[in-house]
Design a protein around this motif. Structure first.
Motif, PDB file in Angstrom:
ATOM      1  N   ILE A 242      -1.855   2.757  12.909  1.00  0.00           N
ATOM      2  CA  ILE A 242      -0.560   2.664  13.572  1.00  0.00           C
ATOM      3  C   ILE A 242       0.516   2.371  12.531  1.00  0.00           C
ATOM      4  N   THR A 243       1.746   2.698  12.861  1.00  0.00           N
ATOM      5  CA  THR A 243       2.860   2.441  11.946  1.00  0.00           C
ATOM      6  C   THR A 243       3.195   0.951  11.916  1.00  0.00           C
ATOM      7  N   ARG A 244       3.903   0.532  10.865  1.00  0.00           N
ATOM      8  CA  ARG A 244       4.366  -0.857  10.799  1.00  0.00           C
ATOM      9  C   ARG A 244       5.332  -1.149  11.947  1.00  0.00           C
ATOM     10  N   ARG A 245       6.112  -0.147  12.302  1.00  0.00           N
ATOM     11  CA  ARG A 245       7.053  -0.332  13.412  1.00  0.00           C
ATOM     12  C   ARG A 245       6.313  -0.710  14.686  1.00  0.00           C
ATOM     13  N   LEU A 246       5.212   0.000  14.974  1.00  0.00           N
ATOM     14  CA  LEU A 246       4.431  -0.308  16.167  1.00  0.00           C
ATOM     15  C   LEU A 246       3.704  -1.643  16.010  1.00  0.00           C
ATOM     16  N   ALA A 247       3.153  -1.901  14.819  1.00  0.00           N
ATOM     17  CA  ALA A 247       2.448  -3.166  14.592  1.00  0.00           C
ATOM     18  C   ALA A 247       3.394  -4.354  14.743  1.00  0.00           C
ATOM     19  N   ASN A 248       4.604  -4.224  14.216  1.00  0.00           N
ATOM     20  CA  ASN A 248       5.576  -5.313  14.345  1.00  0.00           C
ATOM     21  C   ASN A 248       5.958  -5.548  15.801  1.00  0.00           C
TER      22      ASN A 248
ATOM     23  N   ILE B 260       0.834  -1.202   0.000  1.00  0.00           N
ATOM     24  CA  ILE B 260       0.000   0.000   0.000  1.00  0.00           C
ATOM     25  C   ILE B 260       0.866   1.248   0.000  1.00  0.00           C
ATOM     26  N   GLU B 261       1.930   1.223   0.807  1.00  0.00           N
ATOM     27  CA  GLU B 261       2.837   2.370   0.876  1.00  0.00           C
ATOM     28  C   GLU B 261       4.217   1.896   1.316  1.00  0.00           C
ATOM     29  N   ALA B 262       5.203   2.191   0.505  1.00  0.00           N
ATOM     30  CA  ALA B 262       6.566   1.746   0.819  1.00  0.00           C
ATOM     31  C   ALA B 262       7.080   2.404   2.090  1.00  0.00           C
ATOM     32  N   ASP B 263       6.823   3.705   2.226  1.00  0.00           N
ATOM     33  CA  ASP B 263       7.241   4.415   3.434  1.00  0.00           C
ATOM     34  C   ASP B 263       6.243   4.138   4.553  1.00  0.00           C
TER      35      ASP B 263
END
Length: 587
Positions: free
Chosen positions: A217-223, A192-195
């Protein structure tokens, strides 16, 4: 000689009258209106802004100069409209060994409920439910838990995907709430979005929340949330798109979050003025001529701009300074026919059309006279781009028995041909009148590549074409105002809103009030002999439940419709005059 002078004088007077008729509408006057209304100073005429007020004042002053009677409060009919949401103090997000920062790690979506929730996290794929085809909740119980779901759907590169109607953020919130989730966490995968950026804040023009907190939420938080299970969002997204099979699991971690949002409500207005008819009794009958004057401001995500990443003045020269210019020119010309006009004419410049036809609906719902006194409504929306093929599209031609006859009588000799569209419902201000069983005519030269972009500028207006359209509308209005008998309303078209998305095969036969801020879905109209009408649903009802499931807004209504099939009987709960009614609708 004396007789010759009389004949010469008579010829001279007739010639002057013909010249006066020709000079009723001048291209330079229309352009002057458009140049001002679409100027940088008015900033795109967004509701509640200085530019909105300046445009309204300009229109009101010209109504007054034309000798019209100003209605309501010196010509202004004020109303409130929600234009956005903003973060308040108190937004928070906590999980194990991590205190997230609002607008850096997470952001509430505009339709999130203002509430707090604490509970375990469950990853539920894309959070999509398609009965008989796909169910991300099939193998997990999310009661009292936070649902973590990917944004979008498993077929991001397929513009015809069956997932599309089910993959909006709103629909995912409905599915989570229906399963008694504590809240919804949405994360964008790299497809959906690289960044790893948060969603831009925007208002989706529906002042009704999801009933649960909804956060991006950001991928960083989801991870971080799913790290205990050894998964990463990037890998999960790829696996779901490759396998095309739902995959869900408990994350074995807990989240505590709170959302605090406030709606931004502004005051805007319709501008309304009147020419009183000359006939002792027919003057009580009314022809309404309307055009909306608002536009998209500086655009941006959620504004309706077709260039949402470009924050710049959207000038709206054609949409709809052109319609307002025609309205002002007609308001100046028709008083010259004052003593010939048997019916009264009301001119309305509608506010907040781009927010969901808010101004026209408010006008129809708050008339100072009975709605059945309005015998015809004429709507002018985007009439400034008459193309080389010179075709004027007119909607609503099937909404009165006499409409085709009237149009045919005035069509010969024009520089354009007419494309007749019989349907009375459409995405402009005439819709509110049609749903009140009023014949309508909707004049437009149609969309173009500059529509809803900053490129809709006055230099691209076909002013000669506008004059031709104004002359045509002028003749039609005179016909409608002078004729002995009012038009005979006929239902034309489905009287149902189109375009809710692919995949919805069933309809109740209603026109929903999509901009309603009520707790439920308002019914703006019903299709004659449709399922809703047969069951007794009427205009003004508010649908609050279907088959035991709540309906708080258009999105929940769409979710309920999606579960139905032809032949089903639906239990529909409506609020009517403060009381709940239960109706059985046979599809």
């Amino acid at each position: 000689m004396h007789r010759y002078k009389i004949l010469l004088t008579g010829f001279f007077l007739v010639n002057l009258m013909l010249q006066a008729q020709e000079n009723l509408f001048l291209p330079e006057r229309s352009l002057q209106h458009i140049m001002y209304l679409s100027s940088e100073d008015l900033g795109g005429r967004y509701p509640g802004t200085t530019g909105d007020k300046l445009a309204a004042s300009y229109i009101r002053d010209r109504f007054a100069v034309s000798g019209l009677t100003l209605l309501y409060e010196n010509g202004y009919q004020s109303f409130d409209v929600v234009t956005g949401v903003e973060l308040r103090d108190g937004n928070s997000f906590y999980t194990r060994n991590f205190e997230a920062v609002v607008e850096e790690d997470f952001v509430p979506l505009s339709f999130s409920s203002n509430t707090s929730a604490t509970g375990p996290v469950v990853f539920a794929g894309y959070g999509i439910v398609m009965p008989g085809q796909w169910d991300d909740y099939a193998d997990v119980d999310v009661t009292g838990k936070w649902v973590l779901a990917l944004v979008g759907d498993p077929e991001p590169d397929n513009p015809q995907s069956d997932f599309i109607p089910h993959s909006t953020d709103r629909m995912k919130a409905v599915s989570a709430r229906d399963r008694r989730a504590a809240g919804l966490l949405l994360v964008k995968g790299p497809a959906i979005e690289a960044d790893d950026k948060l969603m831009p804040a925007y208002y989706d023009k529906t002042a009704s929340d999801a009933g649960i907190p909804v956060l991006n939420i950001t991928r960083r938080l989801a991870n971080h949330l799913i790290s205990g299970r050894g998964f990463r969002i990037e890998d999960l997204e790829k696996e779901l798109q490759t396998s095309m099979q739902p995959f869900s699991f408990d994350a074995f971690t807990e989240v505590s979050a709170e959302v605090s949002l406030a709606y931004t409500t502004v005051s805007t207005q319709n501008i309304v003025a009147k020419i009183q008819g000359s006939h002792p009794s027919l003057k009580e009958e009314i022809i309404v001529i309307g055009a909306h004057y608002d536009h998209l401001g500086k655009g941006g995500t959620g504004s309706g701009s077709r260039m949402p990443d470009t924050v710049a003045v959207h000038y709206g020269a054609d949409d709809n300074a052109s319609g307002i210019a025609a309205l002002l020119e007609l308001a100046a010309a028709l008083p010259l026919e004052r003593f010939n006009l048997q019916r009264s004419i009301i001119f309305v410049a509608f506010g907040a059309e781009e927010m969901g036809l808010v101004g026209s609906k408010y006008f129809v719902d708050n008339l100072p006279f009975a709605a059945n006194q309005i015998k015809t409504m004429i709507n002018l929306d985007m009439i400034g781009r008459l193309k080389d093929e010179a075709v004027l599209t007119i909607g609503g031609t099937g909404t009165a028995l006499e409409m085709d006859e009237i149009l045919s009588a005035h069509e010969p000799g024009r520089i354009f041909s007419i494309s007749r569209q019989p349907d009375g419902y459409g995405p402009s201000d005439h819709a509110a009148f049609y749903t009140s069983s009023i014949p309508v005519l909707f004049f437009t030269t149609g969309p173009h590549p500059d529509y809803h972009t900053p490129l809709d500028i006055w230099e691209k207006i076909n002013s000669q074409g506008m004059v031709a359209i104004q002359e045509f509308v002028f003749d039609i209005v005179k016909d409608l105002a002078i004729r002995n008998d009012a038009l005979t309303f006929t239902e034309s078209g489905t009287m149902a809103r189109r375009g809710h998305g692919r995949g919805y095969k069933i309809a109740l036969g209603i026109i929903p009030d999509v901009a309603s801020a009520r707790n439920g879905l308002g019914v703006d109209g019903v299709r004659q002999d449709g399922p809703a009408a047969r069951a007794g649903i009427t205009r003004g009802d508010v649908i609050v439940g279907m088959n035991g499931m709540p309906v708080s807004n258009i999105y929940e209504y769409m979710a309920r419709i999606n579960t139905l099939s032809a032949g089903d009987t639906v239990i529909v709960e409506v609020m009517r005059n403060g009381k709940k009614e239960v109706l059985l609708v046979q599809l």
